[in-house]
Design an enzyme around this catalytic site. Sequence first.
Site, short mmCIF file in Angstrom:
data_model
loop_
_atom_site.label_atom_id
_atom_site.label_comp_id
_atom_site.label_asym_id
_atom_site.label_seq_id
_atom_site.Cartn_x
_atom_site.Cartn_y
_atom_site.Cartn_z
N GLU A 60 -117.86 -56.78 -46.98
CA GLU A 60 -118.13 -55.50 -47.64
C GLU A 60 -119.29 -55.61 -48.63
O GLU A 60 -120.09 -54.69 -48.76
CB GLU A 60 -116.87 -54.99 -48.34
CG GLU A 60 -115.75 -54.61 -47.39
CD GLU A 60 -114.92 -55.81 -46.92
OE1 GLU A 60 -114.02 -55.61 -46.08
OE2 GLU A 60 -115.19 -56.95 -47.37
N PRO A 263 -117.28 -71.97 -40.74
CA PRO A 263 -116.01 -71.29 -41.08
C PRO A 263 -116.25 -70.07 -41.96
O PRO A 263 -117.21 -70.00 -42.74
CB PRO A 263 -115.23 -72.37 -41.84
CG PRO A 263 -115.88 -73.67 -41.45
CD PRO A 263 -117.32 -73.34 -41.24
N ARG A 264 -115.36 -69.11 -41.84
CA ARG A 264 -115.48 -67.87 -42.60
C ARG A 264 -115.27 -68.10 -44.09
O ARG A 264 -115.96 -67.50 -44.92
CB ARG A 264 -114.43 -66.87 -42.07
CG ARG A 264 -114.31 -65.58 -42.87
CD ARG A 264 -115.54 -64.74 -42.77
NE ARG A 264 -115.37 -63.42 -43.39
CZ ARG A 264 -116.37 -62.59 -43.62
NH1 ARG A 264 -117.59 -62.92 -43.29
NH2 ARG A 264 -116.15 -61.42 -44.17
N GLU A 306 -125.99 -68.07 -45.43
CA GLU A 306 -127.03 -68.44 -44.47
C GLU A 306 -126.72 -67.96 -43.05
O GLU A 306 -127.27 -68.49 -42.09
CB GLU A 306 -127.21 -69.97 -44.47
CG GLU A 306 -127.73 -70.54 -45.76
CD GLU A 306 -127.98 -72.04 -45.68
OE1 GLU A 306 -128.87 -72.54 -46.41
OE2 GLU A 306 -127.28 -72.74 -44.90
#
Length: 419
Positions: A60, A263-264, A306
């Site tokens: 968001e 990874p998130r 990135e």
Amino acid sequence: MRRTLYSLVLLTALPFILLRTLWRGLYEPGYREDIPGRFGVGRKQLFLPTLWLHAVSVGEVRAAAPLIATLRHHCPDHRILITQMTAAGRATAHQLYGDFADIAWLPWDLPWAQRAFLRRWRPTLGIVIETEIWPNLLHEARRLTVPVVLVNARLSARSAARYTRAGELTREVLADFSAIIAQTDADAARFASVGALSVAVAGNLKFDINPPAGQVDQGRHWHAALDKRRVLLLASTRDSEEALLLDALLPHLPTDVLIALVPRHPQRFDEVATLVTARGLSLCRRSSGALPAADTRVWLGDAMGEMFAWYALADLALIGGSWLPLGGQNLIEACAVGCPVLIGPHTFNFAQATEDAIAAGAAVRVDDVHSAAREAGRLLAEPATLKAMGEAGRAFAQAHRGATARTMALIEPLLPDAT
């Protein structure tokens, strides 16, 4: 009465919420920052005209970028306040907007905390990104005559069913928004089904995000420096997905294919590194500053901010969050830089964008990780197919731009200098 009961339940749970926040702070120190701010407490703000945006977490916060830029141009004399609920979102907000905006927590949804927050900052307009619906925040904003709009709003069928069970409380809360601006017609219909009286549609702000040229150049530089090795990107993976994907992919990929793994959530970087080395795979970490060696099998993207560079590097991306029932992650960024996409079965958080990307030829959906492994092996052996998918992705992303202008047209009557 319903909101009072909600507040009592939340107040009863508050000690557990606080303990959980402090516990998360052990491995994500950002959660221990400014605990008083979670209660709306802080130094008294000098009165400045303020536009307040709430963006709960990383996705968001990034999605808000084109709207924030437009608001700054439209209201140059206004301070920008950006609030979050997660440590990763807070870090991303500081990275993207810290040189001009105030960054703060949104308090836990207790009446007195939200009242203190609103009196402290005195915003002239509140803009909530996507699906953050807090009953006490909205009630206190209405009492203090602070208009609040919900923009880039999305509502999955699963969430709509949950809000339907809340019945009258949902209808009361949605009525406290001055406007609801949905991403798609389907989202608007679901909001109407749970009690929203008037919902406009403006499209998805994420299509208006311009890939940063520096990151795109960085990704291309990496690709050249790696002697143009084929790169398969596992993008924004969630808990337990990495093991599933690696175990399915390795038997189908030639050993010269480099797996880039991002990874998130940053708190899982070390966990994922251990998972990779436990499988006997050679690992390079982005945080080391070194590029992968010729025999490196996995390059771990353990740095924040990135993602566009990773998409510019990759020949093909598998989008995380879609391999387990987690709702999927944003595939628009991949399409915008021309990175072909494989997506799993679980995409309810990005349903319309996913279906549109598939229809455009920019993405392929598969049923499970084993099908993904076979399809990835096939596509990586077909450069012409990948090139066509990448071009289709760019065209798809470009065709869906314009949500920022449509959103601004809808909220302009609420802006402080509107006539």
